[in-house]
Design a protein around this motif. Structure first.
Motif, PDB file in Angstrom:
ATOM      1  N   ILE A 173       0.832  -1.201   0.000  1.00  0.00           N
ATOM      2  CA  ILE A 173       0.000   0.000   0.000  1.00  0.00           C
ATOM      3  C   ILE A 173       0.872   1.258   0.000  1.00  0.00           C
ATOM      4  CG2 ILE A 173      -1.714   1.314   1.307  1.00  0.00           C
ATOM      5  CD1 ILE A 173      -2.965  -1.075   0.013  1.00  0.00           C
ATOM      6  N   TYR A 174       1.900   1.266   0.816  1.00  0.00           N
ATOM      7  CA  TYR A 174       2.805   2.422   0.834  1.00  0.00           C
ATOM      8  C   TYR A 174       3.368   2.682  -0.553  1.00  0.00           C
ATOM      9  CZ  TYR A 174       3.514   3.873   5.689  1.00  0.00           C
ATOM     10  OH  TYR A 174       3.359   4.415   6.915  1.00  0.00           O
ATOM     11  N   THR A 175       3.877   1.591  -1.152  1.00  0.00           N
ATOM     12  CA  THR A 175       4.529   1.764  -2.437  1.00  0.00           C
ATOM     13  C   THR A 175       3.541   2.195  -3.497  1.00  0.00           C
ATOM     14  OG1 THR A 175       5.698  -0.184  -1.700  1.00  0.00           O
ATOM     15  CG2 THR A 175       6.333   0.706  -3.789  1.00  0.00           C
ATOM     16  N   MET A 176       2.317   1.636  -3.414  1.00  0.00           N
ATOM     17  CA  MET A 176       1.321   1.959  -4.437  1.00  0.00           C
ATOM     18  C   MET A 176       0.891   3.413  -4.363  1.00  0.00           C
ATOM     19  SD  MET A 176       0.472  -0.518  -6.511  1.00  0.00           S
ATOM     20  CE  MET A 176      -1.146  -0.066  -7.097  1.00  0.00           C
ATOM     21  N   VAL A 177       0.797   3.962  -3.156  1.00  0.00           N
ATOM     22  CA  VAL A 177       0.410   5.379  -3.057  1.00  0.00           C
ATOM     23  C   VAL A 177       1.426   6.215  -3.827  1.00  0.00           C
ATOM     24  CG1 VAL A 177       0.165   7.318  -1.491  1.00  0.00           C
ATOM     25  CG2 VAL A 177      -0.806   5.124  -0.881  1.00  0.00           C
ATOM     26  N   GLY A 178       2.702   5.927  -3.584  1.00  0.00           N
ATOM     27  CA  GLY A 178       3.738   6.674  -4.289  1.00  0.00           C
ATOM     28  C   GLY A 178       3.645   6.496  -5.781  1.00  0.00           C
ATOM     29  N   SER A 179       3.479   5.239  -6.213  1.00  0.00           N
ATOM     30  CA  SER A 179       3.544   5.039  -7.661  1.00  0.00           C
ATOM     31  C   SER A 179       2.276   5.533  -8.350  1.00  0.00           C
ATOM     32  CB  SER A 179       3.842   3.584  -8.001  1.00  0.00           C
ATOM     33  OG  SER A 179       3.104   2.729  -7.214  1.00  0.00           O
ATOM     34  N   ALA A 180       1.140   5.568  -7.636  1.00  0.00           N
ATOM     35  CA  ALA A 180      -0.073   6.093  -8.266  1.00  0.00           C
ATOM     36  C   ALA A 180       0.132   7.558  -8.631  1.00  0.00           C
ATOM     37  CB  ALA A 180      -1.258   5.944  -7.324  1.00  0.00           C
ATOM     38  N   LEU A 181       0.734   8.303  -7.698  1.00  0.00           N
ATOM     39  CA  LEU A 181       0.958   9.719  -7.993  1.00  0.00           C
ATOM     40  C   LEU A 181       2.003   9.872  -9.095  1.00  0.00           C
ATOM     41  CD1 LEU A 181       0.798  11.088  -4.393  1.00  0.00           C
ATOM     42  CD2 LEU A 181      -0.904  11.303  -6.192  1.00  0.00           C
ATOM     43  N   MET A 182       2.973   8.965  -9.094  1.00  0.00           N
ATOM     44  CA  MET A 182       3.973   9.031 -10.163  1.00  0.00           C
ATOM     45  C   MET A 182       3.317   8.799 -11.519  1.00  0.00           C
ATOM     46  SD  MET A 182       7.618   7.134 -10.500  1.00  0.00           S
ATOM     47  CE  MET A 182       7.113   5.448 -10.633  1.00  0.00           C
ATOM     48  N   LEU A 183       2.334   7.898 -11.557  1.00  0.00           N
ATOM     49  CA  LEU A 183       1.646   7.646 -12.825  1.00  0.00           C
ATOM     50  C   LEU A 183       0.971   8.920 -13.328  1.00  0.00           C
ATOM     51  CD1 LEU A 183       0.719   5.581 -14.936  1.00  0.00           C
ATOM     52  CD2 LEU A 183      -1.281   5.163 -13.549  1.00  0.00           C
ATOM     53  N   ALA A 184       0.294   9.625 -12.414  1.00  0.00           N
ATOM     54  CA  ALA A 184      -0.336  10.883 -12.818  1.00  0.00           C
ATOM     55  C   ALA A 184       0.714  11.866 -13.321  1.00  0.00           C
ATOM     56  CB  ALA A 184      -1.110  11.467 -11.647  1.00  0.00           C
ATOM     57  N   ALA A 185       1.863  11.894 -12.630  1.00  0.00           N
ATOM     58  CA  ALA A 185       2.927  12.813 -13.047  1.00  0.00           C
ATOM     59  C   ALA A 185       3.475  12.438 -14.420  1.00  0.00           C
ATOM     60  CB  ALA A 185       4.047  12.814 -12.003  1.00  0.00           C
ATOM     61  N   ILE A 186       3.582  11.128 -14.658  1.00  0.00           N
ATOM     62  CA  ILE A 186       4.088  10.682 -15.965  1.00  0.00           C
ATOM     63  C   ILE A 186       3.148  11.136 -17.077  1.00  0.00           C
ATOM     64  CG2 ILE A 186       4.405   8.626 -17.397  1.00  0.00           C
ATOM     65  CD1 ILE A 186       5.660   7.245 -15.006  1.00  0.00           C
ATOM     66  N   ILE A 187       1.831  10.939 -16.850  1.00  0.00           N
ATOM     67  CA  ILE A 187       0.854  11.342 -17.867  1.00  0.00           C
ATOM     68  C   ILE A 187       0.951  12.843 -18.120  1.00  0.00           C
ATOM     69  CG2 ILE A 187      -1.608  11.527 -18.359  1.00  0.00           C
ATOM     70  CD1 ILE A 187      -2.026   8.956 -16.803  1.00  0.00           C
ATOM     71  N   SER A 188       1.032  13.580 -17.035  1.00  0.00           N
ATOM     72  CA  SER A 188       1.083  15.028 -17.165  1.00  0.00           C
ATOM     73  C   SER A 188       2.334  15.480 -17.929  1.00  0.00           C
ATOM     74  CB  SER A 188       1.062  15.628 -15.764  1.00  0.00           C
ATOM     75  OG  SER A 188       1.494  16.935 -15.797  1.00  0.00           O
ATOM     76  N   LEU A 189       3.463  14.894 -17.560  1.00  0.00           N
ATOM     77  CA  LEU A 189       4.710  15.262 -18.219  1.00  0.00           C
ATOM     78  C   LEU A 189       4.662  14.929 -19.706  1.00  0.00           C
ATOM     79  CD1 LEU A 189       7.554  16.353 -17.669  1.00  0.00           C
ATOM     80  CD2 LEU A 189       8.298  14.017 -17.274  1.00  0.00           C
ATOM     81  N   TYR A 190       4.021  13.814 -19.992  1.00  0.00           N
ATOM     82  CA  TYR A 190       3.879  13.378 -21.381  1.00  0.00           C
ATOM     83  C   TYR A 190       3.167  14.449 -22.209  1.00  0.00           C
ATOM     84  CZ  TYR A 190       1.868  10.584 -25.191  1.00  0.00           C
ATOM     85  OH  TYR A 190       1.469  10.116 -26.398  1.00  0.00           O
ATOM     86  N   TYR A 191       2.078  14.985 -21.661  1.00  0.00           N
ATOM     87  CA  TYR A 191       1.342  16.015 -22.407  1.00  0.00           C
ATOM     88  C   TYR A 191       2.113  17.319 -22.462  1.00  0.00           C
ATOM     89  CZ  TYR A 191      -2.860  13.329 -23.042  1.00  0.00           C
ATOM     90  OH  TYR A 191      -3.743  12.387 -23.453  1.00  0.00           O
ATOM     91  N   LEU A 192       2.747  17.673 -21.347  1.00  0.00           N
ATOM     92  CA  LEU A 192       3.479  18.941 -21.323  1.00  0.00           C
ATOM     93  C   LEU A 192       4.609  18.934 -22.344  1.00  0.00           C
ATOM     94  CD1 LEU A 192       3.562  19.449 -17.489  1.00  0.00           C
ATOM     95  CD2 LEU A 192       2.337  20.848 -19.138  1.00  0.00           C
ATOM     96  N   ASN A 193       5.156  17.736 -22.570  1.00  0.00           N
ATOM     97  CA  ASN A 193       6.241  17.640 -23.544  1.00  0.00           C
ATOM     98  C   ASN A 193       5.710  17.539 -24.972  1.00  0.00           C
ATOM     99  OD1 ASN A 193       9.047  17.343 -24.212  1.00  0.00           O
ATOM    100  ND2 ASN A 193       8.603  15.196 -24.636  1.00  0.00           N
ATOM    101  N   GLY A 194       4.410  17.724 -25.151  1.00  0.00           N
ATOM    102  CA  GLY A 194       3.866  17.716 -26.496  1.00  0.00           C
ATOM    103  C   GLY A 194       3.104  16.459 -26.834  1.00  0.00           C
ATOM    104  N   GLY A 195       3.025  15.525 -25.904  1.00  0.00           N
ATOM    105  CA  GLY A 195       2.237  14.313 -26.139  1.00  0.00           C
ATOM    106  C   GLY A 195       2.771  13.455 -27.250  1.00  0.00           C
ATOM    107  N   VAL A 196       4.107  13.376 -27.349  1.00  0.00           N
ATOM    108  CA  VAL A 196       4.663  12.586 -28.436  1.00  0.00           C
ATOM    109  C   VAL A 196       5.507  11.416 -27.978  1.00  0.00           C
ATOM    110  CG1 VAL A 196       4.600  14.262 -30.285  1.00  0.00           C
ATOM    111  CG2 VAL A 196       6.454  14.336 -28.628  1.00  0.00           C
ATOM    112  N   THR A 197       6.066  11.493 -26.778  1.00  0.00           N
ATOM    113  CA  THR A 197       6.994  10.434 -26.401  1.00  0.00           C
ATOM    114  C   THR A 197       7.105  10.280 -24.892  1.00  0.00           C
ATOM    115  OG1 THR A 197       9.233   9.613 -26.662  1.00  0.00           O
ATOM    116  CG2 THR A 197       8.992  11.972 -26.440  1.00  0.00           C
ATOM    117  N   PHE A 198       7.453   9.045 -24.492  1.00  0.00           N
ATOM    118  CA  PHE A 198       7.744   8.766 -23.083  1.00  0.00           C
ATOM    119  C   PHE A 198       9.251   8.624 -22.870  1.00  0.00           C
ATOM    120  CE2 PHE A 198       3.353   7.225 -23.392  1.00  0.00           C
ATOM    121  CZ  PHE A 198       2.802   7.768 -22.247  1.00  0.00           C
ATOM    122  N   ASP A 199      10.023   8.955 -23.880  1.00  0.00           N
ATOM    123  CA  ASP A 199      11.462   8.782 -23.902  1.00  0.00           C
ATOM    124  C   ASP A 199      12.123   9.701 -22.859  1.00  0.00           C
ATOM    125  OD1 ASP A 199      14.119   9.236 -24.564  1.00  0.00           O
ATOM    126  OD2 ASP A 199      13.795   8.704 -26.658  1.00  0.00           O
TER     127      ASP A 199
END
Lengths: 532, 493
Positions: A173-199
């Motif tokens: 549960i501890y780890t999942m709380v952290g990674s859930a927020l990281m997932l949201a951050a990944i999605i957000s970063l993806y769009y901010l970078n133009g929505g073209v790559t996860f590289d």
């Protein structure tokens, strides 16, 4: 094979796990055969580390041995199977490949139930952790990051001690709380970078070149979205409370992997994501993280001092030692970051070995309480020598590996531009005294003095199998303490690159873009494209 | 492009299903109790209908039967999802029918008639058609829910389902009447054209009221908070294979209709138009429904001790996730999610149904203690389905959730994404609780293994393979959905 070296390294354990399953289902292999087969399979990635180290070019800072295959396309997914190693990840991969065979050897007699499943989970875990270190695509990284939780959960939950269920659930549960927020951050970063790559290197490159500029508020949010996941994993005070439970209840092999590899994923994540992607937020929060790191260092040491349970003591000492890792990272000097990486390796070997020591004692006496022992040096001389070396390595005695890492971190912090960097150094240095205190005191209570319990008088010394696991670890801490250069030389250019990407004092003044009216219900992909 | 006339091809899948259903019933009347024959016939009819649906792929987009029936890519995709659910349900009912000594003919026929309603609902381009299809579904499913006649819980389940279902149908039909009053049409394409312009003030008020009623009606059908109260009782009381069916295929159909009516017809296009005005209201309401469903469903699920009730609350939570996709107006993401959900949820229920034995003897989560290593053929697939429901990477559940969250973020709903990801953490707790019980706890008394039929093993293999295929290599299905998006009927955009 040459150009797919890293894929082989990552997936050889998975193939091995399938082989084990086939051996049981088709050939009705006995448990002893399963153990041998698992050991043989786990030596494959370790063997592959040889060519990896030979091929690795210390002068290159970017990722090497890169493999890149388009994986998921359509609907703006653009996920690549993209792996590679650089100076930051190289040794962590080696560490992972080393600790798994060691875990198998040390668990040879300790694991009696469900032997097949144990080794399958262990091997799947290895794929997960190596995958985390080699993945260069955020999406792929996240998959490995999460996939690795499931086998770890089973390892603690099935083969652990009395309170294993509580510990397993708390861990996940501890780890999942952290990674859930990281997932949201990944999605957000993806769009901010133009929505073209996860590289990851490409996004980091955009940040460095000023093509991707985040407004400060977004950057702070994203920084914490990633950092929280990593700080829970490290674990940094006050996110550390899952660790003692997980360590104490996990079987020895679980503790070895947990301390040796899983905690490193936190430090690695900070270096891979937070520093290069969010330099301004890193600058802003470095002081805070440094303070938390210092608190972890001192708090972990103080709690270790009063632990009656040997395994718990080692667990809390991990909190203390990992604090050094975070301190070195946020210092963002070459020495600080080099020290952080070195400390991760040193801690990975010394602390894992100490957990094996604790496991050996608890296998023989079915207790982990320090008070139950005393005078073991007489019946168990080899064991005592190994325990002594490893404990001192952990306590950062000069000429042993722990010293190199912690010393570099302290110097790196002292010379950093971090506002109270010198105060941090002084405070962290006092903890080195504390760590010597609790380790020496523990050695004294366990190994020296008169034998107080009759049962301890005839405890068998370490057998050949246990030596096979422990002696290489003891040799490694000495070698790393005396000759740290072969390791440091290979991490150096990546660290220098990080230092350039995340300089300590950024005096670039830029005006944040005017806040734009958010378009609700715009089509996917139409969200802010803030490129300069 | 468009035809106003009668085209039997356009309702080919539905015709095949209905004829097969009638055939099964007739055969049952003349030589009763031949499960094997009836089952194989029903399965063959479902597969044939699936083939007919796929044959429509290149036909669309077009309209038929006075523009009441639509043929487009999404209809085909959703039809396939529904038929997949039906087919898997037929297979997992195999052992159950013997154990409960239920006459197989009517059972399979009712499943098929239910499927007719669902596929028609997906094909509806007219509110009257929507209503007709929904009623076809509910009549079949009322009977199925009460199929264990001598069991009180099953009767309670059927009665509750019937009363609340009738209640929600009333809302729906009243909503349709009001919307008709405002727009003078029940045709969705026509309506979309009208609301993209402007209407008189009185009409707008009427339309608002009608749309609110429609929202209540659909909310009931897809079981979202606060219209969810029937779900746990009905899911618990109904025979388990029927629960499996109820939680997947009708839900997929309901969401398809939800999408057609709300995301497309009342889409927020054209600034200042009636649709835009409407959308500002329904988007807020659906956002609230989504947040409530996710949070409420997940938190209540934690407290459940009965696995069927737990899965019922989990399905409420999943409805909340799907609503995120509805709000993001991403058809493809919703369709993919429902495909994945159908596979993993049916997989779960297949094992629950088998393990429960006659009369739902073992449905407490505590009854799963020790299943882990005693019957790995059941415990490992169940663990995989649960982990997929929780959305762990590597499984289809992750890709589906990721897509929904990604679309939502892109469409400007970051708060929904945050609530969604935190909710998945909550859900991990109760999904993994079952895993804990299976693997980490020892049973109080020795448990008997259950025999596995070949149909059952085949179902499990297909479902597990599906979970990993869609989780690791989803590109091909993505490509299909991408093509489907281009095949969306022009009149509907």
């Amino acid at each position: 094979m040459g150009e797919h070296l890293l894929s082989w390294l990552t997936f050889a354990p998975t193939v091995g796990a399938l082989l084990l399953l086939a051996a049981r289902l088709l050939l009705a292999a006995t448990e002893e055969t399963i153990r041998r087969l698992a050991l043989a399979v786990s030596l494959v990635p370790l063997g592959l580390c040889g060519p990896m180290l030979v091929t690795f070019d210390p002068a290159t800072s970017g990722p090497q041995m890169v493999e890149r295959i388009p994986w998921i396309r359509f609907f703006g997914f653009n996920v690549d199977y993209f792996v590679g190693v650089d100076g930051v990840s190289l040794w962590l991969v080696v560490l992972s490949a080393l600790l798994v065979p060691v875990s198998i050897v040390i668990s040879w007699r300790a694991i009696e139930r469900h032997v097949l499943e144990f080794h399958i989970f262990l091997l799947l875990l290895e794929t997960g952790v190596i995958g985390v270190f080699v993945a260069l695509d955020m999406f792929l990284f996240f998959i490995f990051w999460e996939v690795m939780l499931v086998p770890m959960y089973f390892l603690i939950g099935i083969w652990g001690y009395e309170r294993r269920i509580y510990a397993a659930v708390k861990f996940i549960i501890y780890t999942m709380v952290g990674s859930a927020l990281m997932l949201a951050a990944i999605i957000s970063l993806y769009y901010l970078n133009g929505g073209v790559t996860f590289d990851i290197p490409a996004i980091a490159g955009n940040v460095r070149a000023g093509r991707l500029v985040l407004d400060p508020r977004t950057e702070r949010w994203l920084f914490w979205g990633f950092a929280l996941a990593f700080l829970i994993k490290v674990p940094l005070f006050p996110f550390h409370t899952w660790l003692p439970d997980a360590h104490v209840e996990a079987p020895t092999a679980g503790s070895v992997i947990l301390a040796g590899i899983l905690l490193k994923m936190g430090g690695y994540g900070l270096l891979r994501f937070n520093l290069p992607l969010f330099p301004r937020a890193t600058e802003e929060f470095a002081g805070l993280l440094g303070a938390l790191a210092v608190i972890s260092i001192i708090y972990g040491a103080l709690v270790s001092l009063v632990q009656p349970d040997l395994k718990k003591l080692i667990a809390y000492s991990s909190v203390s030692h990992m604090g050094f890792v975070v301190l070195g990272i946020v210092a963002r000097t070459e020495m600080g970051m080099q020290g952080a990486i070195f400390q991760m390796l040193s801690h990975g070997i010394a602390t894992s070995a100490l957990f094996m020591i604790a496991g050996i004692l608890s296998e023989r006496r079915h207790t982990r309480l320090i008070a139950e022992f005393g005078g073991l040096a007489r019946p168990m001389p080899v064991f005592s020598a190994l325990f002594g070396i490893l404990a001192l390595a952990s306590a950062a005695l000069p000429t042993l590996s722990g010293f190199v890492g912690e010393f570099l971190v302290l110097v790196g912090t002292y010379t950093s531009g971090l506002a109270p960097g010198r105060v941090y150094t002084v405070l962290a240095a006092t903890a080195m005294i504390l760590s010597a205190a609790y380790m020496l005191w523990t050695l004294e209570r366990v190994l020296f003095g008169a034998i107080t319990r009759e049962e301890n008088r005839h405890l068998p010394d370490v057998n050949a199998r246990e030596r096979l696991a422990l002696v290489p670890m003891a040799v490694l801490v000495i070698v790393m303490g005396v000759l740290p250069n072969p390791i440091l030389r290979r991490t150096d250019s990546a660290v220098l690159e990080l230092q350039r990407a995340a300089p300590r004092t950024i005096l670039v003044h830029w005006t944040p873009p005017a806040p734009r009216a958010r378009e609700r219900l715009a089509l996917p992909g139409a969200e802010v494209l803030e490129r300069r | 492009m468009e035809s106003l006339g009668i085209s039997y091809r356009a309702i080919g899948p539905e015709l095949v299903l209905a004829v097969t259903g009638v055939l099964v019933m007739l055969l049952e009347a003349f030589s009763p109790g031949r499960k094997r024959r009836d089952g194989i016939l029903a399965a063959a009819g479902t597969v044939l209908a699936g083939g007919m649906a796929l044959a429509l792929w290149d036909e669309g987009p077009l309209l038929a039967f006075s523009r009441m029936i639509i043929v487009d890519g999404f209809r085909v995709f959703f039809t396939v999802v529904i038929l997949l659910g039906t087919l898997l349900t037929i297979f997992i009912s195999w052992t159950f029918l013997d154990e409960e000594r239920i006459p197989p003919g009517e059972y399979f026929a009712l499943l098929l008639f239910g499927a007719v309603g669902m596929t028609l609902l997906v094909a509806s381009n007219d509110l009257v058609m929507v209503f007709l299809a929904l009623e076809t579904i509910t009549i079949a499913t009322y009977v199925l829910a009460g199929y264990r006649r001598e069991d009180l819980r099953s009767m309670e389940s059927a009665l509750k389902y019937f009363i609340l279902g009738a209640f929600s149908s009333a809302f729906l039909v009243y909503g349709i009447a009001l919307v008709y009053g405002a727009t003078r049409t029940t045709n969705l394409a026509e309506m979309a054209r009208l609301v993209s312009g402007s209407l008189g003030r009185a009409e707008v008020v009427l339309l608002m009221a009608g749309v609110a009623m429609l929202l209540v009606g659909f909310g009931f059908k897809v079981a979202t908070v606060p219209f969810h109260v029937w779900t746990p009782d009905v899911y618990e009381g109904a025979p388990t294979p029927v629960t499996a069916f109820l939680s997947t295929a009708p839900k997929a159909a309901g969401f398809a209709a939800f999408l057609r009516v709300f995301s497309l017809t009342f889409a927020p296009l054209g600034i200042g138009s009636v649709a835009d005005q409407l959308a500002s209201h329904w988007v807020a309401v659906v956002t609230a429904m989504s947040i409530l469903s996710m949070t409420f469903g997940n938190f209540i699920a934690i407290a459940q001790t009965n696995i069927k009730r737990m899965l019922a609350y989990s399905s409420i939570a999943h409805a909340g996730y799907v609503l995120i996709g509805v709000l993001a107006r991403d058809w493809a993401a919703v369709a993919f999610y429902l495909l994945v959900y159908t596979i993993m949820n049916l997989g779960c229920f297949a094992i629950v149904a088998l393990w429960a034995r006659r009369g739902d003897e073992r449905v407490a989560i505590a009854d799963y203690a020790g299943l882990g290593f005693r019957q790995p053929m059941l415990s490992f697939p169940l663990a995989i389905f649960l982990v997929s429901l929780a959305g762990f990477p590597g499984t289809a559940g992750f890709i589906a959730k990721f897509w929904l969250f990604k679309s939502a973020w892109g469409a400007g709903f970051p708060e929904l994404v945050l609530i969604g990801v935190l909710n998945t953490v909550v859900s991990v707790y109760y999904y993994l609780y079952v895993v804990i019980v299976m693997f980490f706890r020892e049973p109080k008394e020795e448990v008997a293994r259950v025999p596995l039929s070949r149909a059952f093993v085949a179902t499990l293999v297909v479902a597990v393979a599906g979970v990993f295929y869609l989780g690791l290599l989803p590109t091909r299905v993505f490509a299909i959905l991408n093509a489907a998006q281009h095949l969306l009927a022009v009149g509907m955009r």
